[in-house]
Design a protein around this motif. Structure first.
Motif, short mmCIF file in Angstrom:
data_model
loop_
_atom_site.label_atom_id
_atom_site.label_comp_id
_atom_site.label_asym_id
_atom_site.label_seq_id
_atom_site.Cartn_x
_atom_site.Cartn_y
_atom_site.Cartn_z
N ASP A 105 77.89 -52.41 5.10
CA ASP A 105 77.29 -53.73 4.99
C ASP A 105 76.83 -54.27 6.34
O ASP A 105 75.64 -54.22 6.67
CB ASP A 105 78.29 -54.68 4.34
CG ASP A 105 77.68 -56.06 4.04
OD1 ASP A 105 76.45 -56.20 4.13
OD2 ASP A 105 78.44 -56.99 3.70
N ASP A 165 78.82 -52.40 -2.87
CA ASP A 165 79.01 -53.77 -2.42
C ASP A 165 77.96 -54.16 -1.38
O ASP A 165 77.47 -55.30 -1.37
CB ASP A 165 80.41 -53.93 -1.82
CG ASP A 165 80.72 -55.36 -1.43
OD1 ASP A 165 80.88 -56.20 -2.32
OD2 ASP A 165 80.79 -55.63 -0.21
N ALA A 166 77.61 -53.21 -0.50
CA ALA A 166 76.59 -53.50 0.52
C ALA A 166 75.24 -53.81 -0.13
O ALA A 166 74.49 -54.66 0.36
CB ALA A 166 76.46 -52.33 1.48
#
Length: 202
Positions: A105, A165-166
């Motif tokens: 991220d 998630d990133a």
């Protein structure tokens, strides 16, 4: 005009990768070009072409550098936990989760990998996958096959969650009315529930 400092080939390459990393974080993967990196470090396009061969080569080298940095830090965390039985080990798994999530991220590895794949570089993930594989082999050295399988499964789950998630974590968590860090907490629970947890962290 001051004379430009002469750098060894290795120093020039390292400077280019540091500049590429900064550009990746500042402007995204599409901005990581030979021209942009050359301008950032005061070198010529031809100089970077010599080191990396192409923009895709530069991006692959950057991907490998990002992966090697985070994997080295994870390996050190595990080594420290094993070496010092009196140390607080409960914080180490969270550090591993945070390092992995941050690499994809905040450090831009997730966006870089996705950009390279969409740009037609079919081998884009090889540097990241190779480095992760080496880390897993290092941790699992001398262990039984069953334990090694558990480690590979833990690694697969953690990396996939960090990458997802990133790319989608923020909007997806918002749409589900969950906090932004929900995926990290799920990953941490899964890691600490793993059959290898006691072996790895002591």
């Amino acid at each position: 005009m001051p004379e430009r400092k002469r750098l060894s080939p290795e120093e020039s390459r390292d400077a280019a990768l540091e500049a590429a990393r900064a550009i990746l974080i500042e402007a995204g993967p599409q901005a990581v070009t030979l021209k942009a990196v050359a301008a950032r470090i005061g070198r010529t396009h031809a100089n970077l072409l010599h080191h990396f061969g192409s923009a895709a080569g530069l991006q692959r080298a950057l991907a490998r550098s990002l992966a090697e940095t985070v994997c080295a830090r994870i390996a050190q965390l595990i080594q420290d936990a094993r070496a010092d039985e009196s140390a607080r080990t409960e914080d180490k798994p969270r550090q591993v989760v945070d390092l992995t999530f941050d690499a994809f991220d905040k450090s831009g590895a997730g966006a870089l990998a996705s950009w390279m794949i969409l740009s037609g570089n079919e081998d884009a993930l090889d540097p990241i996958l190779d480095t992760i594989h080496q880390l897993v082999d290092q941790i699992a050295e001398g262990e039984e096959e069953e334990s090694s399988v558990d480690l590979r499964q833990d690694t697969l789950s953690l990396v996939l969650m960090a990458l997802g998630d990133a790319l989608l974590g923020e909007p997806l968590a918002r749409s589900l009315d969950l906090p932004r860090g929900a995926a990290r907490e799920i990953a941490l629970r899964q890691l600490t529930a793993s059959p290898r947890f006691e072996k790895m962290w002591g």
